[in-house]
Design a protein around this motif. Structure first.
Motif, PDB file in Angstrom:
ATOM      1  N   GLU A 115      14.389   6.811  -3.062  1.00 26.64           N
ATOM      2  CA  GLU A 115      14.090   6.248  -1.518  1.00 26.64           C
ATOM      3  C   GLU A 115      13.963   4.569  -1.998  1.00 26.64           C
ATOM      4  OE1 GLU A 115      13.030   8.004   0.547  1.00 26.64           O
ATOM      5  OE2 GLU A 115      13.452   9.817  -0.538  1.00 26.64           O
ATOM      6  N   VAL A 116      14.770   4.160  -2.942  1.00 27.66           N
ATOM      7  CA  VAL A 116      15.356   2.898  -3.086  1.00 27.66           C
ATOM      8  C   VAL A 116      17.340   2.830  -2.575  1.00 27.66           C
ATOM      9  CG1 VAL A 116      15.536   0.513  -4.055  1.00 27.66           C
ATOM     10  CG2 VAL A 116      13.362   2.031  -4.247  1.00 27.66           C
ATOM     11  N   ASP A 117      17.753   1.568  -1.751  1.00 31.14           N
ATOM     12  CA  ASP A 117      19.210   1.802  -1.431  1.00 31.14           C
ATOM     13  C   ASP A 117      19.027  -0.111  -2.344  1.00 31.14           C
ATOM     14  OD1 ASP A 117      19.363   3.983  -0.561  1.00 31.14           O
ATOM     15  OD2 ASP A 117      19.322   2.616   1.886  1.00 31.14           O
ATOM     16  N   LEU A 118      20.450   0.107  -2.674  1.00 34.95           N
ATOM     17  CA  LEU A 118      20.897  -0.703  -3.441  1.00 34.95           C
ATOM     18  C   LEU A 118      22.027  -2.417  -2.845  1.00 34.95           C
ATOM     19  CD1 LEU A 118      19.971  -0.696  -7.638  1.00 34.95           C
ATOM     20  CD2 LEU A 118      18.604  -1.362  -5.807  1.00 34.95           C
ATOM     21  N   VAL A 172      11.132  -4.058  -5.191  1.00 31.31           N
ATOM     22  CA  VAL A 172      11.121  -5.082  -5.462  1.00 31.31           C
ATOM     23  C   VAL A 172      10.818  -5.121  -7.059  1.00 31.31           C
ATOM     24  CG1 VAL A 172      11.637  -7.632  -5.460  1.00 31.31           C
ATOM     25  CG2 VAL A 172      11.761  -6.820  -4.033  1.00 31.31           C
ATOM     26  N   ARG A 173       9.047  -5.105  -7.051  1.00 30.91           N
ATOM     27  CA  ARG A 173       8.465  -4.708  -8.339  1.00 30.91           C
ATOM     28  C   ARG A 173       9.752  -3.686  -9.339  1.00 30.91           C
ATOM     29  NH1 ARG A 173       7.268  -7.713 -11.826  1.00 30.91           N
ATOM     30  NH2 ARG A 173       6.279  -8.996 -10.255  1.00 30.91           N
ATOM     31  N   ALA A 174       9.567  -2.564  -8.634  1.00 27.37           N
ATOM     32  CA  ALA A 174      10.188  -1.430  -9.636  1.00 27.37           C
ATOM     33  C   ALA A 174      11.664  -1.554 -10.526  1.00 27.37           C
ATOM     34  CB  ALA A 174      10.197  -0.144  -8.382  1.00 27.37           C
ATOM     35  N   LEU A 175      12.337  -2.355  -9.206  1.00 26.11           N
ATOM     36  CA  LEU A 175      13.760  -2.862  -9.826  1.00 26.11           C
ATOM     37  C   LEU A 175      13.363  -4.015 -10.993  1.00 26.11           C
ATOM     38  CD1 LEU A 175      16.929  -2.519 -10.026  1.00 26.11           C
ATOM     39  CD2 LEU A 175      16.819  -4.027  -7.738  1.00 26.11           C
ATOM     40  N   ILE A 176      13.183  -4.938 -10.952  1.00 23.53           N
ATOM     41  CA  ILE A 176      12.495  -6.226 -11.395  1.00 23.53           C
ATOM     42  C   ILE A 176      11.952  -5.539 -13.253  1.00 23.53           C
ATOM     43  CG2 ILE A 176      11.210  -7.743 -11.994  1.00 23.53           C
ATOM     44  CD1 ILE A 176      10.603  -9.108  -9.673  1.00 23.53           C
ATOM     45  N   ASP A 177      11.258  -4.363 -12.913  1.00 24.28           N
ATOM     46  CA  ASP A 177      10.640  -3.831 -14.375  1.00 24.28           C
ATOM     47  C   ASP A 177      12.091  -3.427 -15.042  1.00 24.28           C
ATOM     48  OD1 ASP A 177       8.154  -4.752 -13.352  1.00 24.28           O
ATOM     49  OD2 ASP A 177       6.763  -2.924 -12.090  1.00 24.28           O
ATOM     50  N   HIS A 178      12.546  -2.302 -14.221  1.00 27.74           N
ATOM     51  CA  HIS A 178      13.523  -1.633 -15.047  1.00 27.74           C
ATOM     52  C   HIS A 178      14.594  -2.228 -15.441  1.00 27.74           C
ATOM     53  CE1 HIS A 178      16.525   1.830 -14.844  1.00 27.74           C
ATOM     54  NE2 HIS A 178      17.550   0.990 -14.540  1.00 27.74           N
ATOM     55  N   LEU A 179      14.792  -3.658 -14.697  1.00 29.15           N
ATOM     56  CA  LEU A 179      15.789  -4.727 -15.138  1.00 29.15           C
ATOM     57  C   LEU A 179      15.550  -5.064 -16.645  1.00 29.15           C
ATOM     58  CD1 LEU A 179      17.709  -6.148 -12.063  1.00 29.15           C
ATOM     59  CD2 LEU A 179      17.823  -4.201 -14.303  1.00 29.15           C
ATOM     60  N   LEU A 180      14.084  -5.380 -16.723  1.00 23.33           N
ATOM     61  CA  LEU A 180      13.112  -5.918 -17.905  1.00 23.33           C
ATOM     62  C   LEU A 180      13.386  -4.674 -18.485  1.00 23.33           C
ATOM     63  CD1 LEU A 180      10.425  -8.126 -16.236  1.00 23.33           C
ATOM     64  CD2 LEU A 180      12.318  -9.316 -17.471  1.00 23.33           C
ATOM     65  N   ALA A 181      12.893  -3.711 -18.789  1.00 20.56           N
ATOM     66  CA  ALA A 181      13.171  -2.557 -19.764  1.00 20.56           C
ATOM     67  C   ALA A 181      14.399  -2.805 -19.668  1.00 20.56           C
ATOM     68  CB  ALA A 181      12.333  -1.403 -19.216  1.00 20.56           C
ATOM     69  N   ALA A 182      15.544  -2.939 -18.870  1.00 20.06           N
ATOM     70  CA  ALA A 182      16.747  -2.229 -19.248  1.00 20.06           C
ATOM     71  C   ALA A 182      17.346  -3.533 -20.925  1.00 20.06           C
ATOM     72  CB  ALA A 182      17.427  -1.349 -18.644  1.00 20.06           C
ATOM     73  N   LEU A 183      17.201  -4.980 -19.870  1.00 21.48           N
ATOM     74  CA  LEU A 183      17.914  -6.382 -20.434  1.00 21.48           C
ATOM     75  C   LEU A 183      16.871  -6.716 -20.952  1.00 21.48           C
ATOM     76  CD1 LEU A 183      20.326  -6.142 -17.039  1.00 21.48           C
ATOM     77  CD2 LEU A 183      20.636  -5.232 -19.725  1.00 21.48           C
ATOM     78  N   HIS A 230       0.902  -0.940  -0.053  1.00 22.56           N
ATOM     79  CA  HIS A 230       0.374  -0.231   0.040  1.00 22.56           C
ATOM     80  C   HIS A 230       0.959   1.187  -0.074  1.00 22.56           C
ATOM     81  CE1 HIS A 230      -4.239  -2.056   0.594  1.00 22.56           C
ATOM     82  NE2 HIS A 230      -3.051  -2.885   1.550  1.00 22.56           N
ATOM     83  N   VAL A 231       2.427   1.109  -0.314  1.00 26.97           N
ATOM     84  CA  VAL A 231       2.916   2.280   0.319  1.00 26.97           C
ATOM     85  C   VAL A 231       3.867   2.762  -0.995  1.00 26.97           C
ATOM     86  CG1 VAL A 231       5.578   3.220   0.191  1.00 26.97           C
ATOM     87  CG2 VAL A 231       4.134   1.867   1.801  1.00 26.97           C
ATOM     88  N   GLY A 232       3.272   4.253  -1.345  1.00 28.85           N
ATOM     89  CA  GLY A 232       3.101   4.272  -2.649  1.00 28.85           C
ATOM     90  C   GLY A 232       4.613   4.280  -3.971  1.00 28.85           C
ATOM     91  N   GLU A 233       5.368   4.816  -3.072  1.00 28.34           N
ATOM     92  CA  GLU A 233       6.467   4.934  -3.691  1.00 28.34           C
ATOM     93  C   GLU A 233       7.483   4.210  -3.735  1.00 28.34           C
ATOM     94  OE1 GLU A 233       8.007   6.788  -5.935  1.00 28.34           O
ATOM     95  OE2 GLU A 233       5.870   7.740  -6.492  1.00 28.34           O
ATOM     96  N   PRO A 234       8.758   3.376  -3.853  1.00 25.26           N
ATOM     97  CA  PRO A 234       8.602   2.383  -3.704  1.00 25.26           C
ATOM     98  C   PRO A 234      10.397   3.052  -2.682  1.00 25.26           C
ATOM     99  CG  PRO A 234       8.767   1.872  -5.774  1.00 25.26           C
ATOM    100  CD  PRO A 234       8.041   3.509  -5.777  1.00 25.26           C
ATOM    101  N   ARG A 235      10.614   1.986  -1.907  1.00 30.58           N
ATOM    102  CA  ARG A 235      11.187   2.742  -1.165  1.00 30.58           C
ATOM    103  C   ARG A 235      12.176   1.460  -0.371  1.00 30.58           C
ATOM    104  NH1 ARG A 235       7.163   5.476   0.479  1.00 30.58           N
ATOM    105  NH2 ARG A 235       8.294   7.564   0.292  1.00 30.58           N
ATOM    106  N   GLY A 236      13.654   1.210   0.939  1.00 30.98           N
ATOM    107  CA  GLY A 236      13.784   0.512   1.112  1.00 30.98           C
ATOM    108  C   GLY A 236      15.107   0.067   0.536  1.00 30.98           C
ATOM    109  N   ARG A 237      15.605  -1.003   1.485  1.00 35.23           N
ATOM    110  CA  ARG A 237      16.996  -1.746   0.564  1.00 35.23           C
ATOM    111  C   ARG A 237      16.145  -2.957  -0.364  1.00 35.23           C
ATOM    112  NH1 ARG A 237      22.263  -1.970   1.483  1.00 35.23           N
ATOM    113  NH2 ARG A 237      21.875  -0.004   3.069  1.00 35.23           N
ATOM    114  N   VAL A 238      16.704  -2.825  -1.781  1.00 29.82           N
ATOM    115  CA  VAL A 238      17.252  -3.846  -2.447  1.00 29.82           C
ATOM    116  C   VAL A 238      17.963  -4.685  -2.329  1.00 29.82           C
ATOM    117  CG1 VAL A 238      16.009  -5.097  -4.540  1.00 29.82           C
ATOM    118  CG2 VAL A 238      15.263  -3.729  -3.817  1.00 29.82           C
ATOM    119  N   ARG A 239      17.990  -6.401  -2.389  1.00 29.63           N
ATOM    120  CA  ARG A 239      19.494  -7.073  -2.265  1.00 29.63           C
ATOM    121  C   ARG A 239      19.368  -7.819  -3.925  1.00 29.63           C
ATOM    122  NH1 ARG A 239      21.567 -10.950   1.585  1.00 29.63           N
ATOM    123  NH2 ARG A 239      23.523 -10.132   1.715  1.00 29.63           N
TER     124      ARG A 239
END
Length: 308
Positions: A126-129, A290-301, A92-101
């Motif tokens: 707002e996201v750390d990697l 996590v969903r934002a990073l998945i979508d980003h990598l699929l779009a890029a690669l 329910h959080v609007g913007e992605p935030r937090g750490r993704v490993r």
């Protein structure tokens, strides 16, 4: 034992599950920023609370008792339920935030992931990697990794697998090396050349080629062996011989004419190729970060981003 005291040892139960899955107190402590002694005390408190031994301790390894196996099964269910509860809130959080490993092999991380990850950090402040660059297989659930990039033709069961791109090996040489030497028209012609192999396994100096139904295996030799793809490419560019390099590593050097591809009608078949997959645990509640990073990598690669 009063069951209404269960909530008082939930922290200890989580510690026990982590130890059982990691295989040692020290491994569980490293993964979660604690000391081994602190984790050991937590498990001891749980055993005292339950009145049974859950682990058999020795100097070399830990073994689960029969009771420990049953507690681990139920404990995993409770931990999974708690994680699912948190993920519902995150959904329910609007913007992605937090750490993704995320983990990836060295060459993939350097050549394919580095720039898209930098772009992602710019786009999502707002996201750390946390990027783990390792060539060994990574167990996402056991090691607390959100996303794993792996080269394979057989994605592991229980994980969602999204194809990023095919990875093939190229056989390369520099124009300077080829000048005045015997041409390479067939795999057998490589016998007369100095070849730069990986050297990780005994069979790495036996190069296998496939063309339709024909399979040819050639024993190659050379002056230089190195298990790093970028270093093999540098050796090829320096004119030290014929080398095998993943296509994404060789792309720029091929385009610039610093190297040329040999045997383009043959498939160089070895264990260091396949499809680069993005792997992540199956869940109905994937956090927005996590969903934002998945979508980003699929779009890029992903397939839609590949040329041709």
């Amino acid at each position: 034992m009063r069951t209404d005291y269960v909530l008082e040892v939930m922290h200890e139960l989580v510690a026990f599950v982590r130890v059982a899955e990691a295989g040692s107190f020290s491994a569980a402590a490293r993964q979660h920023g604690q000391t081994p002694s602190a984790v050991s005390r937590q498990v001891a408190r749980l055993e005292k609370f339950m009145g049974v031994a859950l682990l058999q301790r020795s100097t070399r390894q830990l073994r689960l008792t029969e009771a420990g196996l049953e507690v681990l099964e139920r404990g995993r269910e409770m931990v999974a339920a708690a994680q699912a509860t948190v993920r519902v809130a995150e959904g329910h959080v609007g913007e992605p935030r937090g750490r993704v490993r995320i983990s990836a092999p060295k060459a993939v991380a350097r050549q394919l992931l580095h720039q898209p990850l930098l772009d992602f950090l710019q786009r999502y402040p707002e996201v750390d990697l946390h990027l783990m660059v390792v060539d060994r297989p990574v167990d996402a659930l056991r090691e607390g990794v959100d996303l794993v990039v792996r080269l394979t033709d057989d994605p592991p069961p229980g994980m969602v697998a999204r194809a990023l791109m095919p990875v093939r090996q190229c056989v390369l040489a520099s124009p300077a090396y080829l000048a005045g030497r015997a041409p390479v028209h067939t795999p057998a012609d490589l016998i007369a050349h100095s070849c730069i192999a990986l050297g990780e396994q005994e069979r790495d100096n036996r190069w296998r080629f496939v063309q339709g139904d024909e399979v040819v295996e050639v024993a190659v030799g050379g002056r230089y062996t190195v298990n790093h793809s970028e270093m093999r490419l540098a050796a090829v560019e320096a004119g030290l011989g014929v080398g095998c390099v993943p296509d994404f590593v060789a792309r720029e050097a091929l385009a610039a004419g610093r190297v040329v591809r040999l045997l383009p009608d043959w498939v160089f078949d070895n264990a260091y190729q396949g499809t680069a997959y993005l792997l992540f645990p199956a869940s109905r509640h994937t956090p927005p970060k996590v969903r934002a990073l998945i979508d980003h990598l699929l779009a890029a690669l992903g397939p839609a981003a590949q040329p041709g």
